[in-house]
Enzyme design. Structure first.
Site, PDB file in Angstrom:
ATOM      1  N   GLY A  16      44.403  33.260  42.024  1.00  0.00           N
ATOM      2  CA  GLY A  16      43.524  34.075  42.196  1.00  0.00           C
ATOM      3  C   GLY A  16      42.819  33.219  42.054  1.00  0.00           C
ATOM      4  N   TYR A 147      47.427  40.913  23.744  1.00  0.00           N
ATOM      5  CA  TYR A 147      48.967  41.838  24.289  1.00  0.00           C
ATOM      6  C   TYR A 147      50.474  41.292  24.708  1.00  0.00           C
ATOM      7  CZ  TYR A 147      47.156  43.625  29.062  1.00  0.00           C
ATOM      8  OH  TYR A 147      46.534  43.727  30.550  1.00  0.00           O
ATOM      9  N   LYS A 162      53.370  39.947  30.936  1.00  0.00           N
ATOM     10  CA  LYS A 162      52.358  38.952  30.456  1.00  0.00           C
ATOM     11  C   LYS A 162      53.014  38.380  29.155  1.00  0.00           C
ATOM     12  CE  LYS A 162      48.788  38.889  32.638  1.00  0.00           C
ATOM     13  NZ  LYS A 162      47.937  37.228  33.580  1.00  0.00           N
TER      14      LYS A 162
HETATM   15  C1  HXC Z   1      49.340  54.468  38.685  1.00  0.00           C
HETATM   16  C2  HXC Z   1      49.170  53.106  40.334  1.00  0.00           C
HETATM   17  C3  HXC Z   1      47.407  52.737  40.291  1.00  0.00           C
HETATM   18  C4  HXC Z   1      46.831  53.585  38.504  1.00  0.00           C
HETATM   19  C5  HXC Z   1      48.675  51.540  41.878  1.00  0.00           C
HETATM   20  N1  HXC Z   1      49.297  52.471  41.027  1.00  0.00           N
HETATM   21  N2  HXC Z   1      47.096  52.142  41.105  1.00  0.00           N
HETATM   22  N3  HXC Z   1      50.102  53.691  39.461  1.00  0.00           N
HETATM   23  N4  HXC Z   1      47.172  54.404  38.290  1.00  0.00           N
HETATM   24  N5  HXC Z   1      45.489  52.972  38.487  1.00  0.00           N
HETATM   25  C6  HXC Z   1      50.525  51.843  41.568  1.00  0.00           C
HETATM   26  C7  HXC Z   1      50.639  52.875  43.260  1.00  0.00           C
HETATM   27  O1  HXC Z   1      50.693  54.290  43.074  1.00  0.00           O
HETATM   28  C8  HXC Z   1      51.919  52.339  44.077  1.00  0.00           C
HETATM   29  O2  HXC Z   1      53.076  53.401  43.278  1.00  0.00           O
HETATM   30  C9  HXC Z   1      51.779  50.941  43.493  1.00  0.00           C
HETATM   31  O3  HXC Z   1      51.227  50.917  42.321  1.00  0.00           O
HETATM   32  C10 HXC Z   1      51.659  49.676  44.260  1.00  0.00           C
HETATM   33  O4  HXC Z   1      50.127  50.366  44.157  1.00  0.00           O
HETATM   34  P1  HXC Z   1      48.968  49.615  45.844  1.00  0.00           P
HETATM   35  O5  HXC Z   1      48.036  49.932  46.009  1.00  0.00           O
HETATM   36  O6  HXC Z   1      50.050  50.080  46.957  1.00  0.00           O
HETATM   37  O7  HXC Z   1      49.396  48.004  45.511  1.00  0.00           O
HETATM   38  P2  HXC Z   1      48.465  46.834  45.930  1.00  0.00           P
HETATM   39  O8  HXC Z   1      47.555  47.057  47.464  1.00  0.00           O
HETATM   40  O9  HXC Z   1      49.343  45.766  46.732  1.00  0.00           O
HETATM   41  O10 HXC Z   1      47.512  46.327  44.994  1.00  0.00           O
HETATM   42  C11 HXC Z   1      48.245  45.872  43.314  1.00  0.00           C
HETATM   43  C12 HXC Z   1      47.062  46.852  42.289  1.00  0.00           C
HETATM   44  C13 HXC Z   1      46.039  46.677  42.507  1.00  0.00           C
HETATM   45  C14 HXC Z   1      48.185  45.593  41.075  1.00  0.00           C
HETATM   46  C15 HXC Z   1      47.384  48.189  42.333  1.00  0.00           C
HETATM   47  O11 HXC Z   1      44.971  47.246  41.629  1.00  0.00           O
HETATM   48  C16 HXC Z   1      45.211  45.165  43.356  1.00  0.00           C
HETATM   49  O12 HXC Z   1      44.931  44.777  43.520  1.00  0.00           O
HETATM   50  N6  HXC Z   1      44.848  44.474  41.533  1.00  0.00           N
HETATM   51  C17 HXC Z   1      44.637  42.739  42.092  1.00  0.00           C
HETATM   52  C18 HXC Z   1      43.325  42.302  40.784  1.00  0.00           C
HETATM   53  C19 HXC Z   1      43.570  43.237  39.774  1.00  0.00           C
HETATM   54  O13 HXC Z   1      44.722  44.207  39.149  1.00  0.00           O
HETATM   55  N7  HXC Z   1      42.344  42.109  39.095  1.00  0.00           N
HETATM   56  C20 HXC Z   1      43.014  42.598  36.909  1.00  0.00           C
HETATM   57  C21 HXC Z   1      43.457  41.576  36.094  1.00  0.00           C
HETATM   58  S1  HXC Z   1      42.879  41.699  34.498  1.00  0.00           S
HETATM   59  P3  HXC Z   1      53.489  54.135  44.348  1.00  0.00           P
HETATM   60  O14 HXC Z   1      55.110  54.732  44.346  1.00  0.00           O
HETATM   61  O15 HXC Z   1      53.011  55.589  44.947  1.00  0.00           O
HETATM   62  O16 HXC Z   1      53.822  53.338  46.107  1.00  0.00           O
HETATM   63  C22 HXC Z   1      44.295  42.259  33.910  1.00  0.00           C
HETATM   64  C23 HXC Z   1      43.489  41.656  32.579  1.00  0.00           C
HETATM   65  C24 HXC Z   1      44.201  42.751  30.985  1.00  0.00           C
HETATM   66  O17 HXC Z   1      45.510  41.473  34.120  1.00  0.00           O
HETATM   67  C25 HXC Z   1      42.758  42.726  30.065  1.00  0.00           C
HETATM   68  C26 HXC Z   1      42.204  43.123  29.483  1.00  0.00           C
HETATM   69  C27 HXC Z   1      41.066  43.046  28.321  1.00  0.00           C
HETATM   70  P1  NAP Z   2      40.270  39.140  38.826  1.00  0.00           P
HETATM   71  O1  NAP Z   2      38.886  38.829  39.706  1.00  0.00           O
HETATM   72  O2  NAP Z   2      40.674  40.628  39.456  1.00  0.00           O
HETATM   73  O3  NAP Z   2      41.343  38.579  39.418  1.00  0.00           O
HETATM   74  C1  NAP Z   2      42.825  38.803  39.543  1.00  0.00           C
HETATM   75  C2  NAP Z   2      42.644  37.743  41.126  1.00  0.00           C
HETATM   76  O4  NAP Z   2      44.284  37.659  40.845  1.00  0.00           O
HETATM   77  C3  NAP Z   2      42.335  37.814  42.185  1.00  0.00           C
HETATM   78  O5  NAP Z   2      41.053  36.792  42.305  1.00  0.00           O
HETATM   79  C4  NAP Z   2      43.222  38.750  43.328  1.00  0.00           C
HETATM   80  O6  NAP Z   2      42.780  37.873  43.978  1.00  0.00           O
HETATM   81  C5  NAP Z   2      44.367  37.790  42.631  1.00  0.00           C
HETATM   82  N1  NAP Z   2      45.266  38.440  42.839  1.00  0.00           N
HETATM   83  C6  NAP Z   2      46.254  39.362  42.640  1.00  0.00           C
HETATM   84  N2  NAP Z   2      47.239  39.618  43.660  1.00  0.00           N
HETATM   85  C7  NAP Z   2      47.935  38.786  43.312  1.00  0.00           C
HETATM   86  C8  NAP Z   2      48.603  38.539  44.634  1.00  0.00           C
HETATM   87  N3  NAP Z   2      49.770  39.222  45.210  1.00  0.00           N
HETATM   88  N4  NAP Z   2      48.649  37.217  45.601  1.00  0.00           N
HETATM   89  C9  NAP Z   2      47.781  36.225  44.986  1.00  0.00           C
HETATM   90  N5  NAP Z   2      46.762  36.920  44.340  1.00  0.00           N
HETATM   91  C10 NAP Z   2      46.815  37.666  43.745  1.00  0.00           C
HETATM   92  O7  NAP Z   2      40.412  39.250  37.336  1.00  0.00           O
HETATM   93  P2  NAP Z   2      40.011  38.331  36.142  1.00  0.00           P
HETATM   94  O8  NAP Z   2      39.556  39.236  34.819  1.00  0.00           O
HETATM   95  O9  NAP Z   2      39.711  37.502  36.818  1.00  0.00           O
HETATM   96  O10 NAP Z   2      41.733  38.156  35.671  1.00  0.00           O
HETATM   97  C11 NAP Z   2      41.784  36.613  35.927  1.00  0.00           C
HETATM   98  C12 NAP Z   2      43.290  36.146  34.863  1.00  0.00           C
HETATM   99  O11 NAP Z   2      42.940  36.600  33.906  1.00  0.00           O
HETATM  100  C13 NAP Z   2      44.605  37.156  34.671  1.00  0.00           C
HETATM  101  O12 NAP Z   2      45.752  36.612  34.306  1.00  0.00           O
HETATM  102  C14 NAP Z   2      43.891  38.406  33.867  1.00  0.00           C
HETATM  103  O13 NAP Z   2      45.347  38.736  33.957  1.00  0.00           O
HETATM  104  C15 NAP Z   2      43.423  37.265  33.449  1.00  0.00           C
HETATM  105  N6  NAP Z   2      42.525  38.224  31.397  1.00  0.00           N
HETATM  106  C16 NAP Z   2      41.340  38.537  31.929  1.00  0.00           C
HETATM  107  C17 NAP Z   2      41.140  39.087  31.593  1.00  0.00           C
HETATM  108  C18 NAP Z   2      39.735  39.688  31.411  1.00  0.00           C
HETATM  109  O14 NAP Z   2      39.034  40.394  30.118  1.00  0.00           O
HETATM  110  N7  NAP Z   2      39.297  39.435  32.244  1.00  0.00           N
HETATM  111  C19 NAP Z   2      41.642  39.408  29.530  1.00  0.00           C
HETATM  112  C20 NAP Z   2      43.301  38.429  29.603  1.00  0.00           C
HETATM  113  C21 NAP Z   2      43.600  38.558  30.508  1.00  0.00           C
HETATM  114  P3  NAP Z   2      42.602  39.037  45.943  1.00  0.00           P
HETATM  115  O15 NAP Z   2      42.902  40.292  45.673  1.00  0.00           O
HETATM  116  O16 NAP Z   2      42.686  38.482  46.592  1.00  0.00           O
HETATM  117  O17 NAP Z   2      44.822  38.670  45.798  1.00  0.00           O
END
Ligand code: HXC
Ligand code: NAP
Length: 282
Positions: A16, A147, A162
């Site tokens: 990522g 969390y 996590k």
């Molecule tokens: C309910 C949801 C949903 C939502 C997706 N789904 N989004 N369900 N509410 N908001 C469901 C879909 O309906 C589907 O189920 C399944 O999840 C898979 O969704 P897809 O869109 O097909 O998956 P995919 O294209 O692989 O995308 C994965 C993803 C997407 C996780 C859903 O958001 C993603 O690519 N995220 C990567 C980056 C990311 O999330 N960054 C944030 C990290 S922050 P069904 O049953 O319909 O097939 C973090 C820190 C947090 O982690 C702490 C902050 C303080």
């Molecule tokens: P982000 O920019 O969305 O980073 C997530 C990265 O993961 C993206 O670059 C995404 O790239 C990659 N990724 C997602 N699914 C993947 C897959 N299946 N295979 C390979 N790569 C994948 O969000 P961020 O906020 O920087 O988060 C980075 C880390 O910090 C995460 O572990 C998150 O849980 C943690 N974190 C963030 C926060 C916050 O406040 N931002 C707080 C607590 C923890 P692609 O979509 O190109 O795959």
């Protein structure tokens, strides 16, 4: 704080690494002389980021890979090791997350997040761990969240995954120390990134303001603060730190554990609207 050649001769893999905190860490490590491998699903994103990182005069290899697929991860590791000959440090940073009432989650929604966060971390750890064990040297840094130990409503798949990553960190800190591999974690509080904010703080719910108010320091984290913490933890200066999770959240979790529990106040109609908007976007 750090010598400008701190990471000269070291190669760091960041999952990522094309966006958000992964990119900010990559940038800091490159400034300090590290060669980098950045990997994620979107080829154009990691290619663009790697061009930016190369401006620091280091080698950067972008490798597209979905960490959910062990075969893709193994091939990615082979390419990285093939080019750089040795990988010193692995940062498991890739993640997937979204907010949702748990009762609305499909099993695929749960599986999707767990497969990225927990299984993905395991696959990368296995593939690079094999290489590190051979070298009798290595550092693994996992990015979790606060969390991971409190749990949090509305982000249950992420909290479960996590928590698993944290358990993996502590388990391997003991098991793989004999191979010269250190395992640690960072637990960030809120650090604004496009990836996190678009999924966790959609406009209209006032989440960002509430987050800020809950933080004793009354501000979000700066990316450089997290990148510098990561720099220290993976550096040789931290060579006796093993099995630790360092929180960087301005004191947030101590004030009120469970970052998303306040979503209790969001009415069902707002959840419905959000869901419709998401489906329309797809
Ligand atoms: C309910 C949801 C949903 C939502 C997706 N789904 N989004 N369900 N509410 N908001 C469901 C879909 O309906 C589907 O189920 C399944 O999840 C898979 O969704 P897809 O869109 O097909 O998956 P995919 O294209 O692989 O995308 C994965 C993803 C997407 C996780 C859903 O958001 C993603 O690519 N995220 C990567 C980056 C990311 O999330 N960054 C944030 C990290 S922050 P069904 O049953 O319909 O097939 C973090 C820190 C947090 O982690 C702490 C902050 C303080
Ligand atoms: P982000 O920019 O969305 O980073 C997530 C990265 O993961 C993206 O670059 C995404 O790239 C990659 N990724 C997602 N699914 C993947 C897959 N299946 N295979 C390979 N790569 C994948 O969000 P961020 O906020 O920087 O988060 C980075 C880390 O910090 C995460 O572990 C998150 O849980 C943690 N974190 C963030 C926060 C916050 O406040 N931002 C707080 C607590 C923890 P692609 O979509 O190109 O795959």
């Amino acid at each position: 704080m750090f010598k400008s050649d701190l990471f000269k001769g070291k190669t760091i893999v960041i999952t990522g690494g094309g966006t958000g905190l992964g990119k900010s860490m990559a940038n800091r490590f490159a400034e300090l002389g590290a060669n980098l491998v950045i990997t994620s699903r979107r080829k154009e994103v990691i290619q663009e980021t790697s061009e930016e990182l190369k401006s620091h005069g280091v080698d950067v290899l972008p490798i597209p890979c979905d960490v959910r697929d062990p075969e893709q991860v193994e091939n990615m590791a082979k390419r990285a090791i093939g080019l750089f000959k040795k990988i010193d440090i692995l940062i498991n940073n890739a993640a997937g997350n979204f907010i949702s009432p748990t009762e609305n989650l499909s099993s695929n929604a749960f599986k999707t997040v767990v497969e990225i966060v927990l299984n993905g971390t395991f696959h990368c750890t296995q593939s690079f761990g094999k290489h590190m064990r051979k070298m009798k040297n290595g550092v693994i840094l996992n990015i979790v969240t606060t969390y991971a130990w409190t749990g949090s409503g509305y982000v249950v798949p992420s909290a479960c995954a996590k928590a698993g990553v944290l358990a993996m960190t502590r388990s391997l800190a003991v098991e793989w120390a004999k191979y010269g591999i250190r395992s640690n974690a960072i637990a960030p509080g809120p650090f604004p990134t496009k990836g996190a904010w678009s999924r966790l703080a959609p406009p209209g719910l006032g989440i960002e303001k509430k987050m800020k108010n809950r933080i004793p320091l009354k501000r979000m984290g700066e990316h450089i603060e997290l990148a510098d913490l990561a720099t220290f933890l993976i550096s040789d200066q931290a060579s006796y730190i093993n099995g630790e999770v360092v929180t960087i959240d301005g004191g947030e979790w101590l004030k009120g554990a469970g970052q998303f529990n306040e979503l209790e106040k969001v009415p069902q109609t707002a959840w419905k609207l959000l869901n419709m908007r998401r489906k329309k976007k797809k």
